[in-house]
Motif scaffolding. Structure first.
Motif, mmCIF file in Angstrom:
data_model
loop_
_atom_site.group_PDB
_atom_site.id
_atom_site.type_symbol
_atom_site.label_atom_id
_atom_site.label_comp_id
_atom_site.label_asym_id
_atom_site.label_seq_id
_atom_site.Cartn_x
_atom_site.Cartn_y
_atom_site.Cartn_z
ATOM 1 N N THR A 1 -35.475 -4.847 26.976
ATOM 2 C CA THR A 1 -35.224 -6.168 27.554
ATOM 3 C C THR A 1 -36.040 -7.275 26.888
ATOM 4 O O THR A 1 -36.140 -8.370 27.425
ATOM 5 C CB THR A 1 -35.548 -6.173 29.061
ATOM 6 O OG1 THR A 1 -36.920 -5.808 29.224
ATOM 7 C CG2 THR A 1 -34.676 -5.189 29.826
ATOM 8 N N ARG B 1 -34.647 -7.321 18.677
ATOM 9 C CA ARG B 1 -35.096 -6.748 19.946
ATOM 10 C C ARG B 1 -36.320 -5.901 19.679
ATOM 11 O O ARG B 1 -36.411 -5.205 18.686
ATOM 12 C CB ARG B 1 -33.994 -5.899 20.565
ATOM 13 C CG ARG B 1 -32.860 -6.738 21.079
ATOM 14 C CD ARG B 1 -31.834 -5.960 21.833
ATOM 15 N NE ARG B 1 -32.050 -4.523 21.741
ATOM 16 C CZ ARG B 1 -31.415 -3.631 22.449
ATOM 17 N NH1 ARG B 1 -30.501 -3.994 23.300
ATOM 18 N NH2 ARG B 1 -31.650 -2.356 22.318
ATOM 19 N N GLN C 1 -27.521 -7.675 22.830
ATOM 20 C CA GLN C 1 -28.073 -6.609 23.649
ATOM 21 C C GLN C 1 -27.775 -5.231 23.077
ATOM 22 O O GLN C 1 -28.494 -4.293 23.334
ATOM 23 C CB GLN C 1 -27.527 -6.708 25.070
ATOM 24 C CG GLN C 1 -28.021 -7.930 25.805
ATOM 25 C CD GLN C 1 -27.387 -8.068 27.169
ATOM 26 O OE1 GLN C 1 -26.619 -7.222 27.596
ATOM 27 N NE2 GLN C 1 -27.702 -9.146 27.858
#
Length: 96
Positions: free
Chosen positions: A50, A46, A20
């Motif tokens: 999200t 990523r 994350q």
């Protein structure tokens, strides 16, 4: 045995947290994002706060019932960067 299980579970949480905090394709140039996929062969990147996916250089990084399909992502300098491919299940056409 409990110690091993706790270690595995704990490392799973650490790995998720680390994923994350990593850089997103939104902060990379198209060339940099493509370069990471090309050099590593397969990498999870990523694509937003999200969202993420696993990108591959070619089908050799996919599971046997899968094939590599071209993928495009948004980067700092391109709205549609051809980053490499994603592995997707092959559909068998039965002529129906």
């Amino acid at each position: 045995m409990k110690r091993v299980l706790i270690l595995i579970v704990t490392s799973g949480f650490v790995t998720g947290a680390m994923a994350q905090t990593g850089a997103t394709t939104l902060t990379m140039t198209c060339a940099a994002a493509r370069g990471i996929v090309a050099s590593r062969g397969a990498v999870v990147l990523r694509t937003g706060p999200t969202t993420y996916d696993r990108y591959v250089r070619d089908s050799s990084f996919c599971a046997l019932p899968e094939t590599a399909q071209p993928a495009w992502v948004k980067t700092a300098d391109a709205a549609q960067c051809p980053i490499g491919s994603v592995c997707r299940s092959m559909e068998i056409d039965n002529g129906r």
